[in-house]
Each structure stands twice: as C-alpha cells, then as structure tokens.
Design a protein around this motif. Structure first.
Motif, PDB file in Angstrom:
ATOM      1  N   THR A 445      13.930  19.556 -13.438  1.00  0.00           N
ATOM      2  CA  THR A 445      15.157  19.529 -12.864  1.00  0.00           C
ATOM      3  C   THR A 445      15.511  18.485 -11.560  1.00  0.00           C
ATOM      4  OG1 THR A 445      13.772  21.117 -11.321  1.00  0.00           O
ATOM      5  CG2 THR A 445      14.850  22.102 -13.331  1.00  0.00           C
ATOM      6  N   ASP A 446      14.361  18.096 -11.322  1.00  0.00           N
ATOM      7  CA  ASP A 446      14.774  16.843 -10.156  1.00  0.00           C
ATOM      8  C   ASP A 446      14.680  15.448 -10.548  1.00  0.00           C
ATOM      9  OD1 ASP A 446      14.852  19.094  -8.483  1.00  0.00           O
ATOM     10  OD2 ASP A 446      12.595  19.190  -8.063  1.00  0.00           O
ATOM     11  N   ASP A 447      15.504  14.655  -9.823  1.00  0.00           N
ATOM     12  CA  ASP A 447      15.392  13.321 -10.205  1.00  0.00           C
ATOM     13  C   ASP A 447      15.380  12.566  -8.752  1.00  0.00           C
ATOM     14  OD1 ASP A 447      17.969  13.346  -8.848  1.00  0.00           O
ATOM     15  OD2 ASP A 447      19.186  12.610 -10.644  1.00  0.00           O
ATOM     16  N   TRP A 448      15.208  13.095  -7.518  1.00  0.00           N
ATOM     17  CA  TRP A 448      15.321  12.285  -6.271  1.00  0.00           C
ATOM     18  C   TRP A 448      13.854  11.459  -6.222  1.00  0.00           C
ATOM     19  CZ3 TRP A 448      10.797  13.594  -3.478  1.00  0.00           C
ATOM     20  CH2 TRP A 448      10.268  14.887  -3.516  1.00  0.00           C
ATOM     21  N   LEU A 449      12.973  11.829  -6.976  1.00  0.00           N
ATOM     22  CA  LEU A 449      11.679  11.293  -6.563  1.00  0.00           C
ATOM     23  C   LEU A 449      11.836   9.879  -6.976  1.00  0.00           C
ATOM     24  CD1 LEU A 449       8.819  11.861  -5.735  1.00  0.00           C
ATOM     25  CD2 LEU A 449       8.028  12.290  -8.116  1.00  0.00           C
ATOM     26  N   TRP A 450      12.381   9.710  -7.849  1.00  0.00           N
ATOM     27  CA  TRP A 450      12.617   8.001  -8.298  1.00  0.00           C
ATOM     28  C   TRP A 450      14.032   7.436  -8.233  1.00  0.00           C
ATOM     29  CZ3 TRP A 450       7.871   7.494  -8.108  1.00  0.00           C
ATOM     30  CH2 TRP A 450       6.911   8.277  -8.703  1.00  0.00           C
TER      31      TRP A 450
END
Lengths: 451, 183
Positions: A445-450
C-alpha cells in the motif's frame, strides 16, 4: 595451441558437467544443490506446507529460492565485481581462493572460498582467526605509508561483535566440498595479504596446522559501486505513546538497509530520576541520559568543526580529538546509563556494572524489517549505527546547527543480496506488549520508501 | 528406456539401440549441432552420423554417461562441419569467435600442448567454479547455446549472461596462463 584445440578440449569435459548443464537435469540438480543453506530453507518450505495443508514438496520451494538468490547475486553483485582468483594451498590439502571483490557505498566485499583436496568438509569448517594486511599503492586514498605492509583487520569468524567474515549459504550438517565466504572491509588500492589461522572443524579438530596465506592485488580506481539508493528528508510520521517520530531517511544497498528515525520534538521521558530522549527507546542496548546525550552531541559538533571547518592541520586536529575524547570520558564516568535489554549500568574503573532491568526493556521499542519470502534472503543482523560512539545513537551529519534533533539510525544486514522491491514491510514492536505491532511501511500500500 | 538397457542393445548388435538413442537424445544432439552449424540440414546429418559413430564405437568403449557421450560425438561432428563451412566463409558461430579471443591474445599457435593436460586443466578449472557459473559456461561453449537461451533457462538478464561469460573467459585465460598454457 590454437582455438580449435581449446574448443575441442571443451568438448571433452567431464560427463558430469555436461549432464549438470542439461536443461532436463538442471532443475533436479538444483533441488539437491548444497551450495546454499538447506537448513535455512527448510522452515520456509515447512511453513508453506502447513499453510496449504498439502504435502507440497519442500525441495520445489527451495529450488525457487535458490534461483532467486542466484539471480540477485549475479545481477546485483557479480555484474560489478572484479575477478581476482588467487589461490593458496596448505600442506593438508586445504585451498583458499580469493574469487572477486566488489565496492559498496558502505563497506566493500571480498568473496573467497575454501576447498578440500580430500573431498567434502564433512565435519564443517571454522576460521579461528584471520588477519588482513594491506600494502597500499595509492597515497591519495590513505594516510598509510605506500609500499609498506600495514595491519588492516584482525578478527575471528566467531566474534560476536564486528563479524566481518561470514559463510555464504552454509549448513554444517550438509557436507560440501566448497565453502564460500564474504569478507566485509574497506578497500583501497594495493596488495592484500590475508592470513588464516586456527582453522578447525565444527567439532574443533585442527584442519590446517600452519597459517594459510593468500595475496592479491586490488585497484579500486576502475571498480564501479554496487547499486545503492539514499532517500532523505522523508516525512513519514508515526506516533507511539503520544510521541511523534518519522522515518527520515533510508539507505538501501543489496546487502543492507539503513533507516534513520527522528523525533523532531526532542521529547523526553523520565525514568529512575533521570531524563532521557524518547528516541532512546529505539536504542536496543542502552539509553543515554539526556545530560550525556547532549554532551555527546556537542562533542560530535566539535569534532565536525575540527575536521571540516577550522583545523586542516592533521596533528592539531588529532590533538583536539584526543582532548575531546578525554573530556567525554570524564563526563562518561560521572553519569549513569540504562541498558534497556538487560541492565542498569554504571561505568566504573573501565567496566560496566550490569544489573538486570526488565522494566526498562518493557517500555522500549524495536523497529524491524520483513523481507518477501521468495527473495531467498533473511535479515541477518541489526545494529545501531552512529558516526561516533557505536550503539548510542546518531546525529544527522547534515545538521550543523546547535538545534539538531536527536535520531537513531539502524542498519539491517541481509544474508543474501536483495532488490529494494523485496522489502515487504517495516514495523515497530514494543518489548513489553506482545499485541503491539505498528506497520510503518507496507509494500502493498505504500510507496514513500522509494519516492 | 534406461541407458544401461540401450547400451546392452548396442553391445548385442541390436539396431533398436539407434532408434532408442534418437528418441531419448536426438533432440538434444540436434540442438547442439544446429547451434554450431546454423543449418538444420547439416545438423540432421550430424545427428545421423553421431548415431552411426555410436553404433561403431560402443563395444570398443563403454560410456559412463550415454547422453554425454552422444552429445560429445555430435558436437565434434558439428564442429567439423562448421570448420569445413567456415573455410568457405558461409557464416560464423559467435561463441567460437568468443573463444577465439583467448587464442589471439593468449595461446602461442606454434606450441604443441598435450591434449590430455589441457583437458585436465579445463576440468579442474570448471570444478572450481560455482555450479551456476559452470552451467552458464557449459551451456555456452559446450552446448553452444545462444545468450538469449541461457538467459531464459536461468532467468537472468541477457546482459548478465554476457558479463558472466566475459568474466569466465577472463578467468579461464588467467587460469591457463597461471598453469603455463599461455605466454
């Protein structure tokens, strides 16, 4: 000798190599390959079998894992490694071969392996001690005198802390004729000498009586770096016990992931009559008292100024470091520490007096990383990183002002190289609350890491 | 049919051995021959010659691995065909060109080398490689597979296969050199 003779000679290679490479045999052979750790793979396979409620084959799953590991190693590491292939033999028929080297943004890697003329290491192998010497060839890369031998590292395979040499895919219960190692150290250009000694079997029998020495050259100038990424100034916020934290930056490379957690509010809590920064709850060994933490941060700022702004004179800089360290030790002697996992401690006469303190541990947190099962790797170790005192915490090197916020940086090392997309989840647990688990990053659900 | 049973047929002079070999190993041999000759016609001819050669030789020699034995014969016959054709400049096998790098830079053409010693060195070098890399090498230079095929088989990027092969060639060159084969 001409090309035809070489081609013809390859046509006469051992039958086993021809069969091995045959497509029809390939998969079956890989199922029983012992180059990688079967031990590590079995629990995964068993878990899958239970999950499905079927007697699925563990080996089929392992085969998939082995291919995943090989694919990642080849693409991410081997493709940017330099080949060395220098070997040395012992009188007992033990051969060490330094295969290749790779440069990373953090420490660098040397891949080597041991083979045994007598066949499989059916009783395992352990390196009691290894010493690495360097004879530098490029003065611009080091302060060491060029053209002379210098000690570069001196460790044991079984050291609990600072382990630099690790077996790759090793299971002492599965006899293998080749044992691969990964040695982590910082490379500079020059000639290297590694001296292996106290080489014994898993049961302690001596494998090699005399030290086994291998030498090789490395020129780092033309070596590309293993791919990495560094994302900073991220504002991923999460809250625990009323305190707001953020994952501020991540550094990823195939063998490791570093995460920096900040508490921009510099919140405090009190324990046993002392004040501590809330971020200390992520420190898995000791909490520094606020008083000491502040002193420590000041020391780093001073060192930073010595190094980068004021003193370019090395002798003077060294002297200032020495004075700073003495001052810090003086402060250290007068302050109390709390070790969250085990103890309440005080530094006295060069020793930490350890007293168990379960309450301190219970209110502490841990941040963890979960990898996708089909990548083949596992989190091997975690450690707190800092630019200065190991395990105490971390100061953002980009923050030069006195209003710096406290932070913790934690590094996760992986057993095998992974793609960044292999990171399934990052989550926080509380030692004292088994029901508490806060997911701060979920690959679904997240994409902030990259980003 | 089991390899031992096929070998018994050969030893008994039973011509069913040839058909059994064709059924069991025909496609693999044909593939190697096609990889080398780049001609299905030549490859088919090589396959027939391979089976005939096996018929004539099994009895005088007993192969440890029937599959490898037949593939080696097929490969040799295909190389002969390739060399004949190459002399007429009708096309080049890229993987043979690749190994030519080692010849031009490394091997003294006028020096006689003991074939058995070279075979031994290559076997030793191969045995020291990690299995996966050995497979890449053997697929390319024994089976003469295309890069694309190896990439698909091992689920690797084509560039990865290429760079692996480059490294392996360099490694082989160094190994042979260290053992007195190269100048």
């Amino acid at each position: 000798m001409n090309n035809n003779e070489l081609i013809d000679s390859i046509g006469r290679i051992n039958d086993s190599f021809i069969d091995e490479a045959d497509e029809a045999n390939l998969r079956a052979e890989r199922k029983t390959a012992n180059h990688f750790s079967i031990k590590r793979l079995v629990p995964i396979g068993v878990a899958a079998a239970i999950l499905l409620g079927l007697a699925i084959t563990v080996t089929a799953y392992s085969d998939h894992i082995l291919e995943a590991i090989f694919k990642r190693k080849t693409e991410l590491i081997d493709s940017v490694s330099v080949i060395i292939e220098n070997a040395s033999d012992s009188a007992e028929g033990l051969t060490v071969t330094v295969d290749s080297a790779a440069r990373k943004i953090s420490d660098d890697l040397i891949f080597l392996h041991f083979t045994n003329d007598d066949g499989a290491f059916d009783k395992g192998i352990n390196i009691g001690r290894y010493e690495v010497y360097i004879n530098p060839s490029d003065a611009s890369q080091t302060n060491l005198e060029v053209g002379k031998w210098h000690m570069w590292a001196d460790y044991s395979e079984t050291d609990c802390i600072g382990v630099m040499i690790e077996k790759i895919g090793y299971d002492k219960n599965v006899p293998v004729s080749r044992v691969d190692y990964k040695l982590s150290l910082n490379l500079i250009s020059g000639r290297y000498r590694i001296v292996f000694s106290e080489i014994v079997t898993d049961s302690g029998e001596v494998v090699c009586t005399a030290p086994l020495t291998v030498e090789f050259d490395i020129d780092i100038k033309n070596m590309p770096l293993v791919e990495y990424s560094h994302n900073k100034d991220m504002k991923n916020l999460f809250e625990i016990d009323g305190v707001e934290y953020s994952i501020d930056s991540v550094t990823f490379e195939p063998y490791s992931l570093s995460i920096q957690i900040k508490n921009t509010g510099n919140d405090l809590f009190e324990y046993g009559g002392e004040e501590y920064y809330s971020i200390s709850k992520f420190s898995d060994r000791e909490w520094m008292t606020k008083r000491f933490y502040d002193l420590w941060l000041e020391q780093i700022r001073l060192h930073d100024r010595y190094d980068n702004k004021v003193f370019k004179d090395k002798k003077l800089s060294d002297k200032m470091h020495e004075l700073g360290d003495e001052q810090l030790m003086e402060y250290e002697r007068s302050y109390k520490y709390i070790t969250t996992s085990y103890a309440l401690g005080r530094y006295e006469d060069g020793l930490y007096d350890i007293v168990a303190d379960q309450t301190a541990m219970d209110i502490s947190y841990d941040i963890r990383v979960e990898l996708k099962a089909d990548c083949g790797a596992e989190v091997r170790k975690t450690e707190l990183q800092s630019d200065y005192y190991d395990s105490y915490g971390y100061i953002d090197p980009d923050s030069k002002n006195s209003d710096v916020c406290v932070a913790i940086k934690k590094m996760f090392g992986f057993t095998d190289p992974i793609y960044s997309s292999d990171i399934e989840r990052i989550y926080v647990i509380k030692y004292g609350d088994p029901d508490f688990e806060l997911t701060v990053y979920d690959s679904e659900t997240d994409d902030w890491l990259w980003n | 049919m089991d390899d031992n049973e096929i070998i018994k047929l050969f030893l008994n002079g039973d011509q069913r051995a040839i058909e059994e070999c064709r059924q069991k190993y025909g496609s693999a041999i044909l593939k190697i021959c096609t990889n080398i000759t780049r001609s299905s016609e030549d490859a088919e001819e090589c396959l027939n010659d391979t089976l005939m050669a096996a018929w004539q030789s099994i009895g005088k020699t007993t192969p440890k691995s029937l599959g490898s034995f037949l593939k080696q014969i097929g490969r040799n016959l295909a190389l002969d065909a390739y060399r004949r054709r190459n002399a007429e400049k009708r096309g080049l096998c890229v993987c043979i060109e690749e190994l030519g790098e080692l010849e031009s830079k490394c091997f003294p053409a006028d020096e006689e080398l003991d074939k058995k010693e070279l075979d031994r060195l290559i076997d030793v070098w191969l045995s020291g490689l990690p299995k996966e890399k050995r497979i890449v090498f053997v697929r390319r230079y024994f089976y003469m597979d295309e890069i694309k095929e190896i990439s698909k088989l091992l689920e690797l990027k084509e560039n990865t296969v290429k760079s692996t092969l480059l490294r392996l060639r360099k490694s082989l060159k160094k190994y042979l050199s260290d053992n007195g084969v190269c100048i």
